[in-house]
Design a protein around this motif. Structure first.
Motif, PDB file in Angstrom:
ATOM      1  N   LYS A 257      -4.244   0.901  -3.061  1.00  0.00           N
ATOM      2  CA  LYS A 257      -4.241   2.313  -2.666  1.00  0.00           C
ATOM      3  C   LYS A 257      -5.106   2.460  -1.422  1.00  0.00           C
ATOM      4  O   LYS A 257      -6.145   1.806  -1.292  1.00  0.00           O
ATOM      5  CB  LYS A 257      -4.713   3.217  -3.798  1.00  0.00           C
ATOM      6  N   PRO A 258      -4.673   3.308  -0.498  1.00  0.00           N
ATOM      7  CA  PRO A 258      -5.450   3.511   0.727  1.00  0.00           C
ATOM      8  C   PRO A 258      -6.711   4.320   0.441  1.00  0.00           C
ATOM      9  O   PRO A 258      -6.675   5.277  -0.327  1.00  0.00           O
ATOM     10  CB  PRO A 258      -4.486   4.280   1.627  1.00  0.00           C
ATOM     11  N   LEU A 259      -7.819   3.931   1.072  1.00  0.00           N
ATOM     12  CA  LEU A 259      -9.080   4.659   0.902  1.00  0.00           C
ATOM     13  C   LEU A 259      -9.461   5.387   2.178  1.00  0.00           C
ATOM     14  O   LEU A 259      -9.549   6.612   2.193  1.00  0.00           O
ATOM     15  CB  LEU A 259     -10.200   3.692   0.493  1.00  0.00           C
ATOM     16  N   THR A 260      -9.718   4.623   3.244  1.00  0.00           N
ATOM     17  CA  THR A 260     -10.131   5.217   4.513  1.00  0.00           C
ATOM     18  C   THR A 260      -9.428   4.500   5.653  1.00  0.00           C
ATOM     19  O   THR A 260      -9.024   3.342   5.521  1.00  0.00           O
ATOM     20  CB  THR A 260     -11.654   5.118   4.724  1.00  0.00           C
TER      21      THR A 260
ATOM     22  N   VAL B  66       0.871  -1.174   0.000  1.00  0.00           N
ATOM     23  CA  VAL B  66       0.000   0.000   0.000  1.00  0.00           C
ATOM     24  C   VAL B  66       0.907   1.222   0.000  1.00  0.00           C
ATOM     25  O   VAL B  66       1.753   1.363   0.890  1.00  0.00           O
ATOM     26  CB  VAL B  66      -0.925   0.012   1.241  1.00  0.00           C
ATOM     27  N   THR B  67       0.731   2.081  -0.991  1.00  0.00           N
ATOM     28  CA  THR B  67       1.635   3.226  -1.142  1.00  0.00           C
ATOM     29  C   THR B  67       0.907   4.551  -0.936  1.00  0.00           C
ATOM     30  O   THR B  67      -0.265   4.700  -1.279  1.00  0.00           O
ATOM     31  CB  THR B  67       2.267   3.239  -2.543  1.00  0.00           C
ATOM     32  N   ASP B  68       1.645   5.473  -0.371  1.00  0.00           N
ATOM     33  CA  ASP B  68       1.218   6.866  -0.257  1.00  0.00           C
ATOM     34  C   ASP B  68       2.451   7.696  -0.582  1.00  0.00           C
ATOM     35  O   ASP B  68       3.348   7.834   0.257  1.00  0.00           O
ATOM     36  CB  ASP B  68       0.706   7.164   1.151  1.00  0.00           C
ATOM     37  N   ARG B  69       2.532   8.140  -1.814  1.00  0.00           N
ATOM     38  CA  ARG B  69       3.716   8.828  -2.348  1.00  0.00           C
ATOM     39  C   ARG B  69       4.939   7.931  -2.177  1.00  0.00           C
ATOM     40  O   ARG B  69       4.999   6.875  -2.794  1.00  0.00           O
ATOM     41  CB  ARG B  69       3.877  10.203  -1.711  1.00  0.00           C
ATOM     42  N   ASP B  70       5.900   8.294  -1.338  1.00  0.00           N
ATOM     43  CA  ASP B  70       7.116   7.484  -1.202  1.00  0.00           C
ATOM     44  C   ASP B  70       7.100   6.633   0.068  1.00  0.00           C
ATOM     45  O   ASP B  70       8.124   6.102   0.477  1.00  0.00           O
ATOM     46  CB  ASP B  70       8.366   8.373  -1.217  1.00  0.00           C
ATOM     47  N   ARG B  71       5.925   6.488   0.680  1.00  0.00           N
ATOM     48  CA  ARG B  71       5.831   5.702   1.908  1.00  0.00           C
ATOM     49  C   ARG B  71       4.974   4.453   1.674  1.00  0.00           C
ATOM     50  O   ARG B  71       4.096   4.448   0.812  1.00  0.00           O
ATOM     51  CB  ARG B  71       5.229   6.540   3.034  1.00  0.00           C
TER      52      ARG B  71
END
Length: 163
Positions: A98-101, A22-27
């Motif tokens: 991808k993260p949602l909530t 699960v990615t959030d930009r570079d994390r």
């Protein structure tokens, strides 16, 4: 000698597991857990349950271990590995998501201490504390652009529609 008609007939089976990058930009979403008295780090991951599709298992395990609801986007790969923890073979299906909530009130699975977001460098620096070599391998596969369509994984189990 045992035969299929004999009740003692047993077939070797690996553990079937799922994981999510699960990615959030570079994390990347990671799980800090206690395994046999030691701290280990892993992607949200776990075993496939009976009557469950691989995709359902990946979404469920991520929610149970992190409180995050995710949407799967791709299959990154399938990895086979013999666990040093218990000696059994693991066949792991790793999905990109991808993260949602996020539900910060959700209790996390037994043994999970916390969910955290780390960069690839921070994950690599954990070295021997990574639960398996599949952790960094999955991230590196994703970074290298390895993305297979979700349609490549099909379930014919009743009620196994992708969440």
């Amino acid at each position: 000698m045992t035969t299929p008609g004999n009740s003692s007939y047993d077939v070797w089976r690996p553990h079937v597991t799922v994981a999510c990058v699960v990615t959030d930009r570079d994390r990347y979403l990671m799980v800090e857990e206690e395994v046999n008295g030691c701290i280990a780090y892993n992607q949200p991951a776990g075993h496939l349950d009976d009557f469950e599709s691989l995709q359902q298992a990946a979404v469920r395990e991520t929610r149970e271990e992190t409180g995050w609801t995710v949407a799967l986007t791709h299959l990154i790969g399938v990895h086979q590995w013999r666990s040093k923890e218990h000696g059994d073979v693991i066949v792991r299906f790793t999905f990109a998501a991808k993260p949602l909530t996020h539900d910060p009130q959700q209790p996390l699975d037994t043994g999970v201490r916390r969910a955290l977001w780390l960069t690839r460098g921070e994950i690599a620096a954990l070295g021997e504390c990574l639960r398996s070599p599949m952790v960094l391998m999955s991230i590196d596969d994703w970074l290298a652009g390895q993305r297979l369509p979700l349609s490549i994984v099909t379930s014919l189990m009743p009620g196994s529609a992708v969440p």
